[in-house]
Write an enzyme that holds these catalytic residues in place. Structure first.
Site, PDB file in Angstrom:
ATOM      1  N   GLU A 115       0.828  -1.214   0.000  1.00 14.76           N
ATOM      2  CA  GLU A 115       0.000   0.000   0.000  1.00 14.76           C
ATOM      3  C   GLU A 115       0.863   1.265   0.000  1.00 14.76           C
ATOM      4  OE1 GLU A 115      -2.446  -1.716   3.286  1.00 14.76           O
ATOM      5  OE2 GLU A 115      -4.080  -0.922   2.075  1.00 14.76           O
ATOM      6  N   GLU A 135      -4.140  -9.759   4.263  1.00 13.54           N
ATOM      7  CA  GLU A 135      -5.200  -9.294   5.168  1.00 13.54           C
ATOM      8  C   GLU A 135      -6.376 -10.244   5.286  1.00 13.54           C
ATOM      9  OE1 GLU A 135      -3.463  -7.350   3.218  1.00 13.54           O
ATOM     10  OE2 GLU A 135      -3.017  -5.459   4.226  1.00 13.54           O
TER      11      GLU A 135
HETATM   12  N1  COA Z   1       4.734  -7.777  12.378  1.00 15.54           N
HETATM   13  C1  COA Z   1       5.593  -7.920  13.394  1.00 15.54           C
HETATM   14  N2  COA Z   1       6.746  -8.617  13.312  1.00 15.54           N
HETATM   15  C2  COA Z   1       7.020  -9.191  12.139  1.00 15.54           C
HETATM   16  C3  COA Z   1       6.168  -9.089  11.019  1.00 15.54           C
HETATM   17  C4  COA Z   1       4.961  -8.337  11.172  1.00 15.54           C
HETATM   18  N3  COA Z   1       4.112  -8.169  10.156  1.00 15.54           N
HETATM   19  N4  COA Z   1       6.697  -9.784  10.003  1.00 15.54           N
HETATM   20  C5  COA Z   1       7.853 -10.298  10.461  1.00 15.54           C
HETATM   21  N5  COA Z   1       8.054  -9.948  11.740  1.00 15.54           N
HETATM   22  C6  COA Z   1       9.187 -10.297  12.601  1.00 15.54           C
HETATM   23  C7  COA Z   1       9.123 -11.768  13.003  1.00 15.54           C
HETATM   24  O1  COA Z   1       8.269 -11.939  14.113  1.00 15.54           O
HETATM   25  C8  COA Z   1      10.563 -12.038  13.316  1.00 15.54           C
HETATM   26  O2  COA Z   1      10.872 -11.517  14.593  1.00 15.54           O
HETATM   27  P1  COA Z   1      11.807 -12.372  15.608  1.00 15.54           P
HETATM   28  O3  COA Z   1      13.123 -12.474  14.891  1.00 15.54           O
HETATM   29  O4  COA Z   1      11.845 -11.506  16.825  1.00 15.54           O
HETATM   30  O5  COA Z   1      11.133 -13.680  15.775  1.00 15.54           O
HETATM   31  C9  COA Z   1      11.314 -11.169  12.308  1.00 15.54           C
HETATM   32  O6  COA Z   1      10.381 -10.187  11.866  1.00 15.54           O
HETATM   33  C10 COA Z   1      11.786 -11.953  11.083  1.00 15.54           C
HETATM   34  O7  COA Z   1      10.644 -12.615  10.549  1.00 15.54           O
HETATM   35  P2  COA Z   1      10.631 -14.196  10.247  1.00 15.54           P
HETATM   36  O8  COA Z   1       9.201 -14.649  10.260  1.00 15.54           O
HETATM   37  O9  COA Z   1      11.590 -14.916  11.144  1.00 15.54           O
HETATM   38  O10 COA Z   1      11.217 -14.207   8.772  1.00 15.54           O
HETATM   39  P3  COA Z   1      10.920 -15.290   7.653  1.00 15.54           P
HETATM   40  O11 COA Z   1      11.812 -14.934   6.511  1.00 15.54           O
HETATM   41  O12 COA Z   1      10.986 -16.665   8.201  1.00 15.54           O
HETATM   42  O13 COA Z   1       9.394 -15.034   7.207  1.00 15.54           O
HETATM   43  C11 COA Z   1       7.509 -13.703   6.503  1.00 15.54           C
HETATM   44  C12 COA Z   1       9.042 -13.836   6.609  1.00 15.54           C
HETATM   45  C13 COA Z   1       7.211 -12.343   5.881  1.00 15.54           C
HETATM   46  C14 COA Z   1       6.966 -14.823   5.622  1.00 15.54           C
HETATM   47  C15 COA Z   1       6.889 -13.826   7.906  1.00 15.54           C
HETATM   48  O14 COA Z   1       7.633 -12.991   8.797  1.00 15.54           O
HETATM   49  C16 COA Z   1       5.456 -13.392   7.947  1.00 15.54           C
HETATM   50  O15 COA Z   1       4.586 -14.134   7.518  1.00 15.54           O
HETATM   51  N6  COA Z   1       5.185 -12.179   8.486  1.00 15.54           N
HETATM   52  C17 COA Z   1       3.838 -11.690   8.657  1.00 15.54           C
HETATM   53  C18 COA Z   1       3.302 -11.099   7.358  1.00 15.54           C
HETATM   54  C19 COA Z   1       1.907 -10.555   7.594  1.00 15.54           C
HETATM   55  O16 COA Z   1       0.950 -11.301   7.753  1.00 15.54           O
HETATM   56  N7  COA Z   1       1.812  -9.224   7.676  1.00 15.54           N
HETATM   57  C20 COA Z   1       0.567  -8.564   8.018  1.00 15.54           C
HETATM   58  C21 COA Z   1      -0.063  -7.993   6.810  1.00 15.54           C
HETATM   59  S1  COA Z   1      -1.611  -7.234   7.164  1.00 15.54           S
END
Ligand code: COA
Length: 244
Positions: A115, A135
């Site tokens: 966005e 979302e």
């Molecule tokens: N909000 C808060 N923290 C987040 C985040 C988010 N949207 N996305 C990633 N992080 C944090 C993780 O909790 C992790 O923190 P930690 O190291 O303290 O555990 C750090 O960022 C690294 O993320 P990680 O999940 O370990 O990386 P990855 O490469 O394995 O996976 C994603 C990456 C993007 C696939 C995964 O982090 C994810 O699914 N994030 C959420 C995406 C989402 O749903 N966003 C909301 C959209 S409305």
């Protein structure tokens, strides 16, 4: 120049650089980032020394992994949430800026990450970029204009598919779907954005702002109204040039 914690704001040679800076959380968009972005956008809008801005993400892995899930649905009440939104309409402010804005995105570009990019005018992606709107899987809808800006960029059916399925797309598909203008190597992402910014900043700020408005405002009008808008903007530029 930078007094923020989760955004780095720099100004160099008429170009503003906005870096989302929470790499440990993949630059997830939290309340603090919202407040800082609001200030930064106000500065970009009002500072006559800023001719063009580049938005990017810190760290190797992400432009922005969407809303901060640790703050998910933590607003004290819907009424307060609505009031804050009204007082700090980040997305309204973003879209009201008539200066050219460039997004240079890499890695994860999810939820509010897409966005933010969609509030910019030109989007460059590195080859490793991945885009998605998660979302619907969280029981919500995009809250930063995405449901309106995405279909305007890629068309109704494609936007619906991406929103309703939460399917992620890679950089090359994003380019085919017109979500990004161009895909470049990770190494060339910032230089490519800077080449564009340097080219753009050499032109008259008013010609740039009027050109941007003719397209962005015109897209929401009928052709007839759009042509009127074009004539109005064109004439006001002619008048300025005659006086100058
Ligand atoms: N909000 C808060 N923290 C987040 C985040 C988010 N949207 N996305 C990633 N992080 C944090 C993780 O909790 C992790 O923190 P930690 O190291 O303290 O555990 C750090 O960022 C690294 O993320 P990680 O999940 O370990 O990386 P990855 O490469 O394995 O996976 C994603 C990456 C993007 C696939 C995964 O982090 C994810 O699914 N994030 C959420 C995406 C989402 O749903 N966003 C909301 C959209 S409305």
């Amino acid at each position: 120049m930078n007094s923020f914690e989760v955004i780095i704001y720099q100004k160099q040679h008429d170009i503003a650089y906005v870096t989302l800076n929470r790499p440990q959380a993949l630059n997830a968009y939290n309340l603090q980032m919202r407040d800082e972005l609001y200030q930064v956008l106000g500065t970009i809008k009002d500072d006559p020394e800023v001719k063009v801005a580049i938005f990017r993400g810190a760290g190797e892995k992400a432009f922005c992994a969407g809303a901060d899930l640790t703050e998910f649905l933590t607003a004290p009440s819907p009424v307060i949430a609505r009031q804050v939104r009204w007082e700090r309409d980040v997305w309204g402010l973003f879209l009201s800026i008539t200066k050219p804005l460039i997004a240079a995105v890499h890695g994860y570009v999810l939820g509010s990450g897409i966005e933010i990019a969609l509030c910019c005018d030109i989007r460059l992606a590195s080859e490793d970029a991945q885009f998605g709107l998660p979302e619907v899987g969280l029981g919500i809808i995009p809250a930063a204009g995405g449901s309106q800006t995405l279909p305007r960029v890629m068309g109704r059916a494609q936007a619906l598919e991406i929103m309703l399925t939460g399917r992620w797309i890679k950089a090359e598909e994003a380019r085919r779907l017109k979500l990004v203008n161009r895909v470049v190597s990770r190494h060339d992402l910032l230089p490519a954005a800077e080449r564009l910014a340097n080219k753009i900043k050499g032109y008259s700020p008013m010609a740039l702002s009027h050109s941007k408005q003719a397209i962005t405002r015109g897209l929401d009008l009928s052709l007839e109204q759009g042509l009127e808008l074009e004539a109005k903007l064109g004439n006001s530029l002619l008048n300025v040039n005659r006086k100058g």
